[in-house]
Enzyme design. Structure first.
Site, PDB file in Angstrom:
ATOM      1  CG  ASP A  41      -2.021  -1.010   1.162  1.00 26.13           C
ATOM      2  OD1 ASP A  41      -2.290  -1.510   0.056  1.00 26.13           O
ATOM      3  OD2 ASP A  41      -2.617  -1.321   2.216  1.00 26.13           O
ATOM      4  CG  ASP A  84      -2.578  -8.363  16.332  1.00 24.65           C
ATOM      5  OD1 ASP A  84      -3.401  -7.584  16.865  1.00 24.65           O
ATOM      6  OD2 ASP A  84      -1.361  -8.169  16.384  1.00 24.65           O
TER       7      ASP A  84
END
Length: 451
Positions: free
Chosen positions: A36, A187
């Site tokens: 990105d 996460d």
């Protein structure tokens, strides 16, 4: 294998080379470079990826053109383009060994259990000896990987994925609802959503993966701010579900795992009120209770650090105890930063995912990288707190409470060091650059004597 990148520069080359060197059947590997970046990282990576493709590796340089959903969005987008059964994830500063995948999927039986959602490897560090800050951080992180995770594994507690250096079962990700970007700790969020549907994580202490520790106070504060805010967001999002869950047996421990940064606001209140208790402006039972709690907390924390150091083969000595002392100072001095982030996470959904600056293989921060670091507005609260504690120190000395005054002075020194380090990180490179430019101008402007 997924490699989420954002403006990583040349360090991205190392992780791409590392995963391309895995001694695992190439026909069963697909490598996704989820890039990105808005800088020249794609240009730097293009020749390397082309060479690896020419060698016959299935490696794709995938660019979305935006950062929607941040890291979680990139991981989810990559999964939509893959049918792989297992997914390995590595951040840019990790450099796994060639046998990483083989040890998990061929030599190990960990995924023979259909309830295993992921395997987390232990983090090690390429730059732990770079400076006092990195040595202190290594002690803080080692406690998590050498003491907390083995305890959680052996006692059947919920294990959380740490965002990198691990392998996921694809079906587990899908069963838990996929990656989500509504917290900054995607996460931790996914780990607990897996636990809520009866899936569990595993941890392998013997399987290690080198990574990089932030080498400046500004970078470290940014990382801690994101972790504190993201953890609080996970607590707000999943706390009630975890508490009511029948799949999770140890509810209070898991609630604390998500809301663990709440200890920082508690410490902040302690430091604010304790000098007034000492002076007798508050009831003496509060003094005894606060002293007992703080003593127990300090013994617990120090014991955990030492146990982690000894478990990893470190010997007692001046370096270890010096780093340990600085780790304690660092923890105290960051309570304003993490307290603000924790409360922001309780009320704010997601937010901007700020990448922790990385510099590769433990090198010092370059001038251009240092100039990109910015002071966070939390420094104004830290300065205000520093002034307040300095005033209390003087007040305690004047009222003949020398012991309490010395304790306050230690905190003032710790906070002062953190504030000064931030200013040095931010403006030091700029001042050095201006000094060098001025010196160069003077040399050019000074007429040389003719021979």
């Amino acid at each position: 294998m997924q490699l989420p990148l954002f403006n990583e520069g040349t360090i991205a080359l190392a992780i791409v080379e590392a995963v391309c060197a895995f001694d695992y059947p190439a026909e069963h590997l697909q490598i996704q470079v989820l890039d990105d970046s808005t800088d020249d990282t794609p240009v730097l990576l293009a020749p390397l990826i082309a060479r690896m493709q020419a060698r016959g590796l299935d490696i794709r340089h995938m660019r979305r053109g935006n950062r929607q959903g941040w890291k979680a969005g990139a991981l989810a987008w990559g999964l939509a383009e893959s049918t792989a059964e297992f997914v390995a994830i590595f951040d840019a500063d990790f450099v796994p060994s060639p046998d990483f995948l083989r040890r998990i999927l061929i030599d190990s039986v960990v995924f023979d259990d259909p309830a295993t959602a992921f395997l987390q490897a232990r983090w090690t560090y390429t730059n732990s000896d770079q400076n006092l800050l990195t040595r202190a951080q290594s002690i803080l992180i080692d406690r998590h990987f050498a003491i907390q995770k083995p305890y959680q594994l052996t006692k059947g507690r919920t294990l959380a994925f740490n965002g990198s250096a691990g392998l996921w079962r694809r079906s587990a990700i899908d069963a838990a609802g996929g990656w989500s970007a509504d917290t900054l700790c995607e996460d931790l969020d996914l780990s607990y959503r897996c636990a809520l549907v009866g899936l569990k994580g595993k941890y392998d202490f013997a399987l290690s993966c080198p990574s990089e520790i932030p080498s400046s106070i500004l970078a470290f504060k940014l990382q801690q701010r994101r972790w504190a805010k993201g953890s609080a967001q996970c607590f707000r999002k999943l706390g009630a579900d975890v508490f009511r869950s029948r799949q999770i047996r140890h509810h209070w421990e898991d609630i604390y795992a998500m809301a663990g940064y709440v200890v920082h606001p508690i410490m902040l209140v302690y430091f604010l009120l304790w000098p007034w208790v000492v002076r007798g402006d508050l009831p003496w039972p509060l003094l005894l209770a606060s002293q007992a709690c703080m003593t127990i907390a300090n013994i617990t924390v120090i014991s955990g650090f030492l146990m982690a150091a000894f478990a990893l083969g470190q010997r007692a000595g001046a370096n270890l105890f010096g780093s340990l002392a600085f780790a304690l100072i660092l923890g105290m001095a960051l309570i304003v930063n993490t307290t603000l982030a924790f409360f922001a996470g309780l009320f704010e959904k997601a937010g901007v995912f700020e990448r922790t600056p990385k510099h590769g293989r433990g090198k010092r921060t370059t001038r251009s990288e240092s100039l990109q670091l910015r002071l966070h507005w939390s420094i104004y609260f830290e300065i205000a707190f520093l002034v307040y504690m300095l005033w209390l120190t003087i007040l305690l000395f004047a009222s003949h409470h020398a012991g309490a005054a010395i304790s306050c002075a230690v905190f003032v020194g710790s906070m002062g060091f953190i504030v000064l380090s931030q200013l040095t990180d931010r403006f030091g490179p700029r001042i050095r650059l201006m000094t060098e430019q001025a010196a160069a101008f003077c040399r050019l402007a000074t007429p040389r004597s003719s021979s």
